[in-house]
Motif scaffolding. Structure first.
Motif, PDB file in Angstrom:
ATOM      1  N   ASN A  23      -7.498  54.064   8.784  1.00 41.75           N
ATOM      2  CA  ASN A  23      -7.163  52.837   8.156  1.00 41.75           C
ATOM      3  C   ASN A  23      -7.320  51.935   8.179  1.00 41.75           C
ATOM      4  O   ASN A  23      -7.488  51.229   9.219  1.00 41.75           O
ATOM      5  CB  ASN A  23      -5.599  53.765   8.117  1.00 41.75           C
ATOM      6  N   MET A  24      -7.802  51.312   7.432  1.00 39.12           N
ATOM      7  CA  MET A  24      -7.967  49.880   7.276  1.00 39.12           C
ATOM      8  C   MET A  24      -7.046  48.560   5.664  1.00 39.12           C
ATOM      9  O   MET A  24      -7.119  49.741   4.921  1.00 39.12           O
ATOM     10  CB  MET A  24      -9.163  49.419   7.406  1.00 39.12           C
ATOM     11  N   ARG A  25      -6.715  47.963   6.423  1.00 39.54           N
ATOM     12  CA  ARG A  25      -6.031  46.923   4.964  1.00 39.54           C
ATOM     13  C   ARG A  25      -5.984  45.715   5.354  1.00 39.54           C
ATOM     14  O   ARG A  25      -5.706  45.323   6.705  1.00 39.54           O
ATOM     15  CB  ARG A  25      -4.790  47.289   4.796  1.00 39.54           C
ATOM     16  N   TRP A  26      -6.450  44.233   4.779  1.00 43.84           N
ATOM     17  CA  TRP A  26      -6.995  43.796   4.556  1.00 43.84           C
ATOM     18  C   TRP A  26      -6.539  43.017   3.390  1.00 43.84           C
ATOM     19  O   TRP A  26      -6.727  43.149   2.447  1.00 43.84           O
ATOM     20  CB  TRP A  26      -8.280  43.468   5.145  1.00 43.84           C
ATOM     21  N   TYR A  27      -6.192  41.654   3.780  1.00 42.09           N
ATOM     22  CA  TYR A  27      -5.356  40.527   3.079  1.00 42.09           C
ATOM     23  C   TYR A  27      -5.762  39.285   3.036  1.00 42.09           C
ATOM     24  O   TYR A  27      -5.118  39.034   4.236  1.00 42.09           O
ATOM     25  CB  TYR A  27      -4.071  40.845   2.038  1.00 42.09           C
ATOM     26  N   ASP A  28      -5.858  38.399   2.104  1.00 48.61           N
ATOM     27  CA  ASP A  28      -6.094  37.008   2.090  1.00 48.61           C
ATOM     28  C   ASP A  28      -5.604  36.791   1.311  1.00 48.61           C
ATOM     29  O   ASP A  28      -5.854  36.239   0.359  1.00 48.61           O
ATOM     30  CB  ASP A  28      -7.474  36.667   2.181  1.00 48.61           C
ATOM     31  N   SER A  29      -3.998  36.212   1.611  1.00 50.30           N
ATOM     32  CA  SER A  29      -3.147  35.094   0.441  1.00 50.30           C
ATOM     33  C   SER A  29      -3.392  33.263   0.644  1.00 50.30           C
ATOM     34  O   SER A  29      -3.375  32.886   1.929  1.00 50.30           O
ATOM     35  CB  SER A  29      -1.674  35.588   0.712  1.00 50.30           C
ATOM     36  N   ARG A  30      -3.656  32.428  -0.428  1.00 47.38           N
ATOM     37  CA  ARG A  30      -3.148  31.347  -0.404  1.00 47.38           C
ATOM     38  C   ARG A  30      -1.739  30.836  -0.956  1.00 47.38           C
ATOM     39  O   ARG A  30      -2.050  31.387  -2.694  1.00 47.38           O
ATOM     40  CB  ARG A  30      -4.490  30.642  -0.884  1.00 47.38           C
ATOM     41  N   LEU A  31      -0.980  30.085  -0.693  1.00 48.52           N
ATOM     42  CA  LEU A  31       0.540  29.740  -1.575  1.00 48.52           C
ATOM     43  C   LEU A  31       0.660  28.442  -1.909  1.00 48.52           C
ATOM     44  O   LEU A  31       0.260  27.526  -0.544  1.00 48.52           O
ATOM     45  CB  LEU A  31       0.963  30.938  -0.584  1.00 48.52           C
ATOM     46  N   SER A  32       1.090  28.185  -2.273  1.00 49.32           N
ATOM     47  CA  SER A  32       1.896  26.287  -2.350  1.00 49.32           C
ATOM     48  C   SER A  32       3.436  26.908  -1.976  1.00 49.32           C
ATOM     49  O   SER A  32       3.506  27.724  -2.977  1.00 49.32           O
ATOM     50  CB  SER A  32       1.083  25.625  -3.482  1.00 49.32           C
ATOM     51  N   PHE A  33       3.977  25.787  -1.321  1.00 51.54           N
ATOM     52  CA  PHE A  33       5.567  26.337  -1.171  1.00 51.54           C
ATOM     53  C   PHE A  33       6.501  25.161  -1.488  1.00 51.54           C
ATOM     54  O   PHE A  33       5.784  23.884  -1.076  1.00 51.54           O
ATOM     55  CB  PHE A  33       5.291  26.858   0.379  1.00 51.54           C
ATOM     56  N   ASP A  34       7.738  25.308  -1.374  1.00 51.27           N
ATOM     57  CA  ASP A  34       8.490  24.246  -0.882  1.00 51.27           C
ATOM     58  C   ASP A  34       8.859  24.129   0.163  1.00 51.27           C
ATOM     59  O   ASP A  34       8.978  25.316   0.703  1.00 51.27           O
ATOM     60  CB  ASP A  34       9.409  23.455  -2.164  1.00 51.27           C
ATOM     61  N   GLY A  35       9.505  23.094  -0.443  1.00 48.45           N
ATOM     62  CA  GLY A  35      10.914  22.728   1.166  1.00 48.45           C
ATOM     63  C   GLY A  35      12.195  22.084   1.171  1.00 48.45           C
ATOM     64  O   GLY A  35      13.001  22.132  -0.014  1.00 48.45           O
ATOM     65  N   PHE A  36      12.191  21.902   2.159  1.00 49.25           N
ATOM     66  CA  PHE A  36      13.402  19.721   2.400  1.00 49.25           C
ATOM     67  C   PHE A  36      13.633  19.107   2.982  1.00 49.25           C
ATOM     68  O   PHE A  36      12.574  19.126   3.209  1.00 49.25           O
ATOM     69  CB  PHE A  36      14.325  21.102   3.124  1.00 49.25           C
ATOM     70  N   ALA A  37      14.684  18.449   2.395  1.00 45.52           N
ATOM     71  CA  ALA A  37      14.040  16.749   2.212  1.00 45.52           C
ATOM     72  C   ALA A  37      14.921  16.895   4.888  1.00 45.52           C
ATOM     73  O   ALA A  37      15.834  18.504   4.455  1.00 45.52           O
ATOM     74  CB  ALA A  37      14.618  15.835   1.479  1.00 45.52           C
ATOM     75  N   ASP A  38      15.078  16.256   5.112  1.00 46.16           N
ATOM     76  CA  ASP A  38      15.201  16.341   6.181  1.00 46.16           C
ATOM     77  C   ASP A  38      16.808  16.003   6.349  1.00 46.16           C
ATOM     78  O   ASP A  38      17.718  16.614   7.415  1.00 46.16           O
ATOM     79  CB  ASP A  38      14.875  14.687   7.213  1.00 46.16           C
ATOM     80  N   SER A  39      17.347  15.961   5.372  1.00 44.55           N
ATOM     81  CA  SER A  39      18.704  15.715   4.920  1.00 44.55           C
ATOM     82  C   SER A  39      19.216  17.007   4.689  1.00 44.55           C
ATOM     83  O   SER A  39      20.215  18.239   4.357  1.00 44.55           O
ATOM     84  CB  SER A  39      19.128  14.810   3.617  1.00 44.55           C
ATOM     85  N   GLY A  40      18.242  17.767   4.921  1.00 38.61           N
ATOM     86  CA  GLY A  40      18.500  19.218   3.913  1.00 38.61           C
ATOM     87  C   GLY A  40      18.308  19.326   2.856  1.00 38.61           C
ATOM     88  O   GLY A  40      19.156  21.034   2.217  1.00 38.61           O
ATOM     89  N   ALA A  41      18.055  18.761   2.040  1.00 38.46           N
ATOM     90  CA  ALA A  41      18.388  19.110   0.957  1.00 38.46           C
ATOM     91  C   ALA A  41      17.381  19.726   0.034  1.00 38.46           C
ATOM     92  O   ALA A  41      16.362  19.229   1.070  1.00 38.46           O
ATOM     93  CB  ALA A  41      18.184  17.507  -0.273  1.00 38.46           C
ATOM     94  N   PRO A  42      17.496  20.410  -0.902  1.00 35.76           N
ATOM     95  CA  PRO A  42      16.158  21.203  -1.600  1.00 35.76           C
ATOM     96  C   PRO A  42      14.969  20.263  -2.048  1.00 35.76           C
ATOM     97  O   PRO A  42      15.768  18.710  -2.689  1.00 35.76           O
ATOM     98  CB  PRO A  42      16.490  21.533  -2.694  1.00 35.76           C
ATOM     99  N   ALA A  43      13.961  20.047  -1.770  1.00 35.34           N
ATOM    100  CA  ALA A  43      12.650  19.284  -1.573  1.00 35.34           C
ATOM    101  C   ALA A  43      11.514  19.935  -3.019  1.00 35.34           C
ATOM    102  O   ALA A  43      10.662  21.318  -2.516  1.00 35.34           O
ATOM    103  CB  ALA A  43      12.312  18.721  -0.902  1.00 35.34           C
ATOM    104  N   ASP A  44      11.214  19.976  -3.594  1.00 31.22           N
ATOM    105  CA  ASP A  44       9.987  19.979  -4.499  1.00 31.22           C
ATOM    106  C   ASP A  44       9.206  19.200  -3.760  1.00 31.22           C
ATOM    107  O   ASP A  44       8.645  18.276  -3.894  1.00 31.22           O
ATOM    108  CB  ASP A  44       9.822  19.577  -6.076  1.00 31.22           C
ATOM    109  N   VAL A  45       8.190  19.983  -2.798  1.00 37.98           N
ATOM    110  CA  VAL A  45       7.208  19.148  -2.341  1.00 37.98           C
ATOM    111  C   VAL A  45       5.918  19.276  -2.691  1.00 37.98           C
ATOM    112  O   VAL A  45       5.425  20.505  -3.063  1.00 37.98           O
ATOM    113  CB  VAL A  45       6.858  20.001  -0.975  1.00 37.98           C
ATOM    114  N   PHE A  46       5.186  18.340  -2.512  1.00 37.50           N
ATOM    115  CA  PHE A  46       3.154  17.572  -3.465  1.00 37.50           C
ATOM    116  C   PHE A  46       2.679  18.451  -2.514  1.00 37.50           C
ATOM    117  O   PHE A  46       2.991  17.614  -0.840  1.00 37.50           O
ATOM    118  CB  PHE A  46       3.567  16.766  -4.233  1.00 37.50           C
ATOM    119  N   GLY A  47       2.338  19.820  -2.108  1.00 41.30           N
ATOM    120  CA  GLY A  47       0.861  19.833  -1.391  1.00 41.30           C
ATOM    121  C   GLY A  47       1.047  20.185  -0.086  1.00 41.30           C
ATOM    122  O   GLY A  47      -0.017  20.844   0.549  1.00 41.30           O
ATOM    123  N   ALA A  48       2.173  20.682  -0.100  1.00 42.78           N
ATOM    124  CA  ALA A  48       2.454  22.094   1.028  1.00 42.78           C
ATOM    125  C   ALA A  48       1.700  23.356   0.607  1.00 42.78           C
ATOM    126  O   ALA A  48       1.553  23.971  -0.352  1.00 42.78           O
ATOM    127  CB  ALA A  48       3.408  22.551   1.166  1.00 42.78           C
TER     128      ALA A  48
END
Length: 648
Positions: A220-245
């Protein structure tokens, strides 16, 4: 296209409960099987979406397609669910959990979901349960097929398959591609506006050959290659819409098995498996703080004192490797007893300069284990299993686990009783032990004790099947990050993982399956789960709290209707009750109840061509599975499938 099977037809055998093929009516464990045919009929793209409909399971995603997706069972944490794909352990040795975000349903034959502590057969990670995913086996005349789909969020999906059997050989191969680009990982209703794309390529293959005297060799073989852009948090812990992550996730999953009857009463099974994953992430260089409504930048130095104005950038490159060798032997002792004995070698390793130090070699956790199990079948009515296991580790103390189950089938009334009692453990992860500045090499395994009991009833010539059960779990030595002071190793930052927490979960599980008349089937399940984390001076929770991200109430109801053979309609309703997003049960992080309805329809235009459509979140419900990440608005997808037999 999927074939039209009888609605209430049960799976012929279940393997996960005992590591041997057992007729479904004889299984004495809490197990559910989702077939690949059912996933196709409902238009489900990913395994995580299929698991959202399962009994006793809570599946969540941190945003849209490709973002971290994990599964928890019976009140346990995600790291307590063991996941195998064709016998390959795919749980991360760094986090302990498996991220389902990149796993599509392509070429999947069935998913077996085994609930409850399963340490006796599976060793570490199987505290809450086991999810075993099996790839399709090629059968019958060679067949070729393809599909194309387009839909919301600029989604394109396309792929093809080739499967069949020829002489002693069988084969099943699939290739697929999935691209989407218009979904914000952070909930857009909180003010996020940057779209985060996801691109996934997946290849799956199973090749087998029959050997003399009923032997079989399989790869059996399964292979995947995934590329994702994501968001995160500011250092204050606030939600952040991050550009380029962005991140990439490549995983190669390999498995080889050799099954051979040695005599009429002895069968041997040898399994060699490996999962090799490479994860690379970059944090981006700018973003938007959704609390202050200000643009923020990445600062390579401290963001102090204005934590709202920036975030700390990072880049990581992690390679992890899971390897397993298992030799299992089944001995038939007369008509009533089957003995299973086996040996397992497991080796997990990870290597990342950013995690474990620039000059340190790969970190390794290895174990040797032996297990034995007895299955007893008396008069095809009374069933028992009992077994034990011992795991010896190179980094920490050994672990011994056991499990007993029993069941009785009253054929005259269609009634089944079953129950189990067992233990489990979770070995500390590489992050727990070695993460630079935070790891604690003195950790011990987490431990669990669990039981369940249930009654199942079939009525009206098996047109109605109902079940009701109770479960109880106790978790001890749970690993939590805390200000450990003298409990943390020298050189740490004084904040490290410690075996400090205890917890308890209990609840009820109900399910039904009803064929009202030919072509119409209704299925449903409801789970009631009470969780409690016991406080300690080190944790300082301010009293016992509910475990994070666990709803007390959750359930699903599904309708399948086929008025004519060519047409099928599926409607699935999912209900999830309120829950807390963190262990402190902070009111500001409470998550509310939500109700989601999905719709799928397919029509066989010819015997070779099918058109289908799927609508997710039909009534445009506003909700979050995890604070503060997004979930789909009403979204529509449509496509075509084709299948042709090859003239071979």
């Amino acid at each position: 296209m999927a074939s039209r099977s009888e609605p209430l037809e049960a799976p012929a055998v279940v393997v996960s409960a005992t590591k041997t093929e057992v007729p479904a009516r004889q299984v004495t464990s809490a197990v559910e099987v989702i077939s690949g045919e059912e996933l196709e009929q409902k238009g489900i793209k990913t395994v995580i979406d299929g698991l959202r409909l399962a009994q006793g399971v809570f599946a969540t995603s941190s945003g849209g397609p490709g973002t971290e997706a994990t599964v928890k069972m019976r009140g346990a944490f995600a790291r307590h669910t063991l996941v195998l794909i064709d016998g390959v352990i795919v749980n991360s040795p760094t986090t302990g959990a498996y991220d389902f975000s990149s796993l599509t349903v392509d070429n999947i034959d069935r998913i077996e979901i085994l609930r409850g502590a399963q340490g006796m057969l599976y060793g570490s990670d199987a505290i809450g349960g086991v999810i075993n995913i099996y790839t399709k086996k090629g059968i019958g005349k060679p067949n070729i097929g393809a599909f194309f789909e387009y839909g919301s969020f600029a989604t394109f999906r396309e792929g093809g398959h080739l499967s069949g059997a020829k002489g002693p050989f069988d084969f099943s191969l699939s290739v697929s591609r999935w691209d989407t680009s218009s979904f914000s990982a952070i909930n857009y209703r909180r003010g996020a506006f940057e779209n985060d794309g996801f691109h996934n390529t997946q290849v799956s293959a199973k090749i087998g050959t029959e050997l003399p005297t009923d032997g079989r060799l399989e790869f059996n073989m399964r292979w995947y290659d995934s590329r994702l852009s994501f968001d995160g948090f500011a250092d204050s812990g606030a939600p952040a819409d991050v550009f380029g992550a962005r991140s990439t996730n490549r995983n190669l999953i390999l498995n080889g098995t050799w099954r051979q009857p040695i005599t009429s009463w002895w069968t041997s099974l040898l399994t060699l498996s490996q999962s090799n994953q490479r994860l690379k992430s970059e944090s981006g260089n700018a973003g938007f703080n959704l609390n202050t409504r200000q643009f923020i930048t990445a600062s390579p130095t401290s963001c102090f004192p204005n934590f709202d104005a920036c975030f700390t950038p990072f880049a990581s490159d992690l390679e992890i490797l899971n390897r397993r060798l298992e030799w299992q032997n089944d001995f038939r002792i007369g008509e009533w007893v089957l003995l299973t004995a086996g040996y397992q070698l497991r080796r997990d390793e990870g290597d990342s300069p950013g995690f474990y130090g620039a000059t340190e070699p790969a970190r390794i956790i290895s174990s040797n284990a032996g297990f034995a199990q007895a299955q007893v079948n008396l008069w095809d009515r009374l069933f028992f299993t009992a077994g034990g296991r011992h795991d010896s580790y190179n980094r920490f103390e050994d672990a011994t686990t056991y499990r007993v189950t029993g069941g009785y089938h009253l054929k005259e009334t269609g009634t089944r009783f079953r129950g189990s009692y067992g233990t489990g453990f979770k070995a500390p992860t590489l992050n727990d032990l070695f993460f630079r500045g935070f790891g604690n090499p003195d950790l011990k395994p987490e431990k669990s004790l669990g039981l369940d009991a249930a009654v199942e009833q079939s009525l009206f010539n098996d047109r109605l099947h109902v079940s009701a059960g109770y479960f109880w779990n106790r978790f001890q030595n749970l690993i939590q990050f805390a200000s450990g002071g003298p409990l943390c190793p020298p050189g740490s930052f004084g904040f490290c993982p410690i075996n400090i927490a205890d917890a308890k979960t209990q609840g009820w599980e109900f399910s039904f399956r009803l064929a009202l008349f030919k072509g119409l089937e209704v299925r449903g399940q409801y789970t009631y789960t009470l969780t409690r984390a016991f406080d300690s001076p080190t944790l300082g929770l301010g009293g016992d709290k509910r475990l994070p991200r666990w709803p007390v109430d959750q359930g699903t109801v599904g309708f399948s209707y086929s008025p004519i053979e060519a047409l099928r309609l599926d409607i699935d309703y999912r209900f999830v009750g309120n829950r807390h997003d963190n262990l402190r049960n902070t009111p500001a992080r409470a998550l509310g109840t939500f109700n989601v309805v999905n719709l799928a329809a397919s029509y066989n235009v010819t015997k070779n061509w099918q058109a289908y459509v799927r609508v997710d979140n039909l009534f445009n419900e506003t909700y979050e599975e995890i604070f503060p990440f997004g979930t789909p608005i009403r979204s529509i997808y449509g496509g075509v499938r084709m299948n042709y037999d090859l003239p071979l």
